[in-house]
Design a protein around this motif. Structure first.
Motif, PDB file in Angstrom:
ATOM      1  N   GLY A 114       0.815  -1.206   0.000  1.00  0.00           N
ATOM      2  CA  GLY A 114       0.000   0.000   0.000  1.00  0.00           C
ATOM      3  C   GLY A 114       0.851   1.258   0.000  1.00  0.00           C
ATOM      4  O   GLY A 114       2.028   1.233   0.392  1.00  0.00           O
ATOM      5  N   ASN A 115       0.262   2.356  -0.467  1.00  0.00           N
ATOM      6  CA  ASN A 115       0.938   3.655  -0.425  1.00  0.00           C
ATOM      7  C   ASN A 115      -0.069   4.739  -0.046  1.00  0.00           C
ATOM      8  O   ASN A 115      -1.288   4.503  -0.037  1.00  0.00           O
ATOM      9  N   PRO A 116       0.399   5.943   0.282  1.00  0.00           N
ATOM     10  CA  PRO A 116      -0.517   6.994   0.750  1.00  0.00           C
ATOM     11  C   PRO A 116      -1.601   7.359  -0.259  1.00  0.00           C
ATOM     12  O   PRO A 116      -2.711   7.728   0.141  1.00  0.00           O
ATOM     13  N   GLN A 117      -1.322   7.269  -1.538  1.00  0.00           N
ATOM     14  CA  GLN A 117      -2.297   7.680  -2.536  1.00  0.00           C
ATOM     15  C   GLN A 117      -3.564   6.826  -2.487  1.00  0.00           C
ATOM     16  O   GLN A 117      -4.678   7.338  -2.603  1.00  0.00           O
ATOM     17  N   PHE A 118      -3.418   5.523  -2.296  1.00  0.00           N
ATOM     18  CA  PHE A 118      -4.576   4.613  -2.309  1.00  0.00           C
ATOM     19  C   PHE A 118      -4.957   4.105  -0.924  1.00  0.00           C
ATOM     20  O   PHE A 118      -6.099   3.694  -0.716  1.00  0.00           O
ATOM     21  N   ASP A 119      -4.001   4.105   0.004  1.00  0.00           N
ATOM     22  CA  ASP A 119      -4.261   3.490   1.305  1.00  0.00           C
ATOM     23  C   ASP A 119      -4.094   4.450   2.476  1.00  0.00           C
ATOM     24  O   ASP A 119      -4.331   4.061   3.618  1.00  0.00           O
ATOM     25  N   GLY A 120      -3.649   5.662   2.196  1.00  0.00           N
ATOM     26  CA  GLY A 120      -3.439   6.626   3.268  1.00  0.00           C
ATOM     27  C   GLY A 120      -2.128   6.461   3.999  1.00  0.00           C
ATOM     28  O   GLY A 120      -1.771   7.290   4.844  1.00  0.00           O
ATOM     29  N   LYS A 121      -1.375   5.424   3.692  1.00  0.00           N
ATOM     30  CA  LYS A 121      -0.074   5.186   4.327  1.00  0.00           C
ATOM     31  C   LYS A 121       0.658   4.103   3.532  1.00  0.00           C
ATOM     32  O   LYS A 121       0.070   3.433   2.663  1.00  0.00           O
ATOM     33  N   TYR A 122       1.916   3.954   3.836  1.00  0.00           N
ATOM     34  CA  TYR A 122       2.673   2.864   3.221  1.00  0.00           C
ATOM     35  C   TYR A 122       2.423   1.573   3.992  1.00  0.00           C
ATOM     36  O   TYR A 122       2.429   1.560   5.233  1.00  0.00           O
ATOM     37  N   ILE A 123       2.189   0.514   3.254  1.00  0.00           N
ATOM     38  CA  ILE A 123       1.982  -0.802   3.843  1.00  0.00           C
ATOM     39  C   ILE A 123       2.992  -1.779   3.243  1.00  0.00           C
ATOM     40  O   ILE A 123       3.129  -1.858   2.021  1.00  0.00           O
ATOM     41  N   HIS A 124       3.698  -2.428   4.088  1.00  0.00           N
ATOM     42  CA  HIS A 124       4.713  -3.439   3.746  1.00  0.00           C
ATOM     43  C   HIS A 124       5.986  -2.843   3.151  1.00  0.00           C
ATOM     44  O   HIS A 124       7.063  -3.385   3.370  1.00  0.00           O
ATOM     45  N   TRP A 190      -3.856 -15.267   0.762  1.00  0.00           N
ATOM     46  CA  TRP A 190      -5.191 -14.949   1.247  1.00  0.00           C
ATOM     47  C   TRP A 190      -5.330 -15.147   2.748  1.00  0.00           C
ATOM     48  O   TRP A 190      -4.898 -16.158   3.307  1.00  0.00           O
ATOM     49  N   TYR A 191      -5.898 -14.125   3.375  1.00  0.00           N
ATOM     50  CA  TYR A 191      -6.338 -14.189   4.767  1.00  0.00           C
ATOM     51  C   TYR A 191      -7.848 -14.032   4.795  1.00  0.00           C
ATOM     52  O   TYR A 191      -8.424 -13.347   3.942  1.00  0.00           O
ATOM     53  N   PRO A 192      -8.527 -14.612   5.779  1.00  0.00           N
ATOM     54  CA  PRO A 192      -9.980 -14.440   5.892  1.00  0.00           C
ATOM     55  C   PRO A 192     -10.346 -12.962   6.053  1.00  0.00           C
ATOM     56  O   PRO A 192      -9.506 -12.136   6.434  1.00  0.00           O
ATOM     57  N   PRO A 193     -11.570 -12.605   5.768  1.00  0.00           N
ATOM     58  CA  PRO A 193     -12.009 -11.207   5.898  1.00  0.00           C
ATOM     59  C   PRO A 193     -11.704 -10.651   7.293  1.00  0.00           C
ATOM     60  O   PRO A 193     -11.959 -11.307   8.307  1.00  0.00           O
ATOM     61  N   GLY A 194     -11.141  -9.453   7.311  1.00  0.00           N
ATOM     62  CA  GLY A 194     -10.808  -8.807   8.576  1.00  0.00           C
ATOM     63  C   GLY A 194      -9.481  -9.222   9.158  1.00  0.00           C
ATOM     64  O   GLY A 194      -9.064  -8.686  10.193  1.00  0.00           O
ATOM     65  N   MET A 195      -8.782 -10.158   8.530  1.00  0.00           N
ATOM     66  CA  MET A 195      -7.497 -10.627   9.040  1.00  0.00           C
ATOM     67  C   MET A 195      -6.381 -10.258   8.068  1.00  0.00           C
ATOM     68  O   MET A 195      -6.603 -10.033   6.877  1.00  0.00           O
ATOM     69  N   ALA A 196      -5.158 -10.191   8.595  1.00  0.00           N
ATOM     70  CA  ALA A 196      -3.990  -9.866   7.783  1.00  0.00           C
ATOM     71  C   ALA A 196      -2.737 -10.320   8.519  1.00  0.00           C
ATOM     72  O   ALA A 196      -2.799 -10.724   9.697  1.00  0.00           O
ATOM     73  N   ASP A 197      -1.599 -10.259   7.846  1.00  0.00           N
ATOM     74  CA  ASP A 197      -0.342 -10.543   8.527  1.00  0.00           C
ATOM     75  C   ASP A 197      -0.019  -9.373   9.462  1.00  0.00           C
ATOM     76  O   ASP A 197      -0.654  -8.315   9.413  1.00  0.00           O
ATOM     77  N   GLU A 198       0.989  -9.541  10.293  1.00  0.00           N
ATOM     78  CA  GLU A 198       1.272  -8.550  11.339  1.00  0.00           C
ATOM     79  C   GLU A 198       1.754  -7.211  10.794  1.00  0.00           C
ATOM     80  O   GLU A 198       1.724  -6.204  11.515  1.00  0.00           O
ATOM     81  N   ASN A 199       2.153  -7.164   9.531  1.00  0.00           N
ATOM     82  CA  ASN A 199       2.615  -5.910   8.948  1.00  0.00           C
ATOM     83  C   ASN A 199       1.667  -5.357   7.883  1.00  0.00           C
ATOM     84  O   ASN A 199       1.994  -4.376   7.226  1.00  0.00           O
ATOM     85  N   GLY A 200       0.525  -5.996   7.704  1.00  0.00           N
ATOM     86  CA  GLY A 200      -0.362  -5.605   6.618  1.00  0.00           C
ATOM     87  C   GLY A 200      -1.759  -5.245   7.059  1.00  0.00           C
ATOM     88  O   GLY A 200      -2.047  -5.090   8.248  1.00  0.00           O
ATOM     89  N   GLU A 201      -2.634  -5.126   6.073  1.00  0.00           N
ATOM     90  CA  GLU A 201      -4.046  -4.819   6.275  1.00  0.00           C
ATOM     91  C   GLU A 201      -4.871  -5.888   5.553  1.00  0.00           C
ATOM     92  O   GLU A 201      -4.378  -6.551   4.638  1.00  0.00           O
TER      93      GLU A 201
END
Length: 576
Positions: A114-124, A190-201
């Motif tokens: 992710g990045n600020p333009q689409f996600d509001g912040k950097y992800i991963h 793939w993670y189930p809905p509402g779940m993610a790895d510890e550094n992601g969304e």
């Protein structure tokens, strides 16, 4: 007498050095196409060449079939192509310009960026530096996080920049790159809905978009189920049901034809060994309390094999097959190329699928700075080719590729560019492994997965092979009788009576030349300092040493000690 022996030894040593220098000089006269891993020729054998042409023509006709195909291979002796025209997208100019997808090649894909333009912040991209589990070692390495967009958690820099996985233009660019590499199936993390790895969304909401773009490029999507919290037989049943109910009707949803004629979805299960076999058996065996077998949610479940003992656990659990995932040859039992033949034999004897995972290299020191001993350099694509060759030797039904865009571990085949970080470190651009994969799969792997190999030779021929043989045979013929004297006798005696007969000497020369030529071209990784495991002749050991040192494609002088030692029969494990 001692002076004579000393003088003889010095003369022999100088002569050996002279032979090595001649070999190195002659290697420079090789055609460019006769490098490491190049296809090897059958036009030396006209009858086999004719068979090869017929098989290639037949395969080309199969590759021109339009639509989504599912190919089942029975030990490479047959190829059955099934077309589902209902899900076929409209044929347009874009489709005509791209290569045909091969649904026996699966690539692991990650949508967690992710990045600020689409996600509001950097992800991963801002991945933290992970500490070593030993505090004494951890204190010797830096801590903190990366600071995008220039400083990212990767040793390479993507051509698309620090992108967001939500960006439609990025998703389309990824699909086009995969299609251009002849990849047919995306294994989506793939993670189930509402779940993610510890550094992601959470990323489940991206699945419909990915499916739509995959369908546009005639690709299929399967699911790589990550080790989410509290994963057990009940939650797996519910999540598989969720995936099939929500996404199973999409034309890009991947289903594979089984030996019984059923078309079942496929699920890769990462870190499956964390859950005990008894729990998996509840879900994956017919008699299990939570069984999914013979229900509308049945599928092909592929477990991750890391250690050798896992293969029996996988069989007891009721899985349908195993994959190896890691792109670090030698890191684990499953990821070591030399173990794939025994794993394939085990799977064949237990009615399991074996899916070896190949990759272009491995480097994760941007997030694990203490893990440089597991680095596997790409060597301008040679590592990738070697991995593919090793996988093809065991004749699997499917080959998985690690990965398309796991940038943190440096296994990506997505396009990269050179980048200088804020710390002044020049990040090297990966070779265009998308195009490399396309060329390699088209020239060798793509065809080998859908036809019976011809004799012992896997590849089509080029005229340079004979030229290569001529130079190599000339080199070995220069080794005179004193060389046998120095290598074929005991330490106590240099008497002429200990020499092999001249006929034996000529036989060895011919055998060495042919064996080195064929193993060099048909299986590059089989020739090294450890060739004595295949033949204990001291002359062959010597020639293997000379070959390895003088060949530009695997020379320590050309690639450096780290890259060069990757091609030993230890399985590319030594990097120091």
């Amino acid at each position: 007498m001692a002076r004579f022996r000393r003088r003889t030894c010095i003369i022999l040593l100088l002569f050996i050095l002279f032979i090595c220098s001649i070999m190195m000089a002659l290697k420079t006269l090789r055609p460019d196409r006769a490098g490491f891993g190049d296809p090897f020729g059958l036009d030396l054998l006209p009858e086999l060449q004719q068979q090869t042409v017929l098989l290639e023509n037949k395969q080309n006709s199969l590759n021109r079939v339009q639509g989504d195909t599912v190919t089942h291979i029975n030990n490479f002796h047959s190829s059955a192509v099934n077309t589902m025209k209902a899900s076929m997208p409209p044929v347009n100019k874009m489709e005509e310009d791209l290569s045909s997808p091969n649904y026996n090649f699966h690539v692991f894909y990650y949508s967690w960026f992710g990045n600020p333009q689409f996600d509001g912040k950097y992800i991963h991209w801002n991945h933290p530096l992970l500490p070593h589990w030993d505090p004494k070692i951890a204190n010797n390495y830096p801590k903190g996080r990366h600071n995008p967009p220039e400083d990212i958690g990767a040793n390479f820099y993507p051509e698309l920049g620090s992108y967001s996985s939500k960006d439609p233009s990025v998703i389309e660019a990824h699909m086009k790159q995969m299609r251009s590499a002849s990849i047919g199936v995306i294994s989506l993390s793939w993670y189930p809905p509402g779940m993610a790895d510890e550094n992601g969304e959470p990323t489940d909401d991206l699945v419909p978009v990915i499916l739509d773009f995959a369908h546009k490029y005639n690709l299929k999507v399967t699911f790589h189920i990550e080790p989410y919290k509290d994963r057990d037989d009940r939650s797996m049943y519910n999540n598989v049901k969720y995936i099939i109910d929500k996404y199973g009707g999409h034309p890009a949803f991947y289903r594979r034809k089984t030996s019984t004629g059923r078309f079942l979805p496929m699920f890769y299960v990462y870190d499956s060994y964390v859950t005990i076999p008894e729990i998996w058996a509840n879900l994956l065996t017919v008699s299990g309390s939570q069984t999914i077998r013979n229900t509308p949610y049945d599928g092909l479940f592929i477990a991750l094999l890391v250690e050798e003992r896992h293969k029996r656990d996988i069989h007891r659990s009721g899985f349908d097959g195993m994959y190896t995932y890691f792109a670090t040859n030698g890191f684990s039992y499953g990821s070591s190329h030399h173990n794939w033949a025994s794993l394939k034999a085990f799977c064949d004897s237990n009615n399991l699928m074996f899916i070896p995972s190949v990759g272009p290299g491995y480097i994760d020191t941007s997030i694990r700075p203490w893990n440089n001993h597991n680095t596997r350099n790409r060597v301008n694509g040679k590592y990738y080719e070697t991995a593919f060759s090793a996988a093809l030797l065991v004749r699997p039904e499917i080959i998985s590729i690690t990965s398309f865009n796991e940038w943190h571990e440096g296994t990506q085949i997505e396009k990269a560019v050179p980048k200088r970080t804020g710390q002044g470190q020049l990040e090297q651009a990966a070779q265009d492994h998308v195009q490399l994969g396309f060329k390699y799969l088209q020239g060798c792997g793509l065809h080998s997965l859908s036809r019976k190999p011809v004799s012992m030779f896997s590849y089509p021929c080029s005229k340079e092979v004979f030229l290569m043989f001529k130079w190599n045979f000339l080199c070995f013929s220069l080794c005179p009788l004193p060389l046998i004297l120095s290598l074929g006798t005991t330490e106590k005696s240099l008497a002429p009576s200990s020499l092999d007969p001249p006929i034996r000497y000529l036989y060895l020369l011919i055998r060495i030349s042919l064996s080195l030529l064929f193993s060099r071209l048909n299986r590059p990784s089989s020739l090294s300092f450890f060739s004595y495991k295949q033949c204990s002749s001291p002359l062959i050991v010597f020639v293997a040493l000379c070959w390895t040192c003088s060949s530009r494609s695997v020379s320590v002088l050309y690639w450096g000690a780290q890259n060069w030692t990757q091609y030993s029969r230890w399985g590319l494990t030594s990097t120091e």
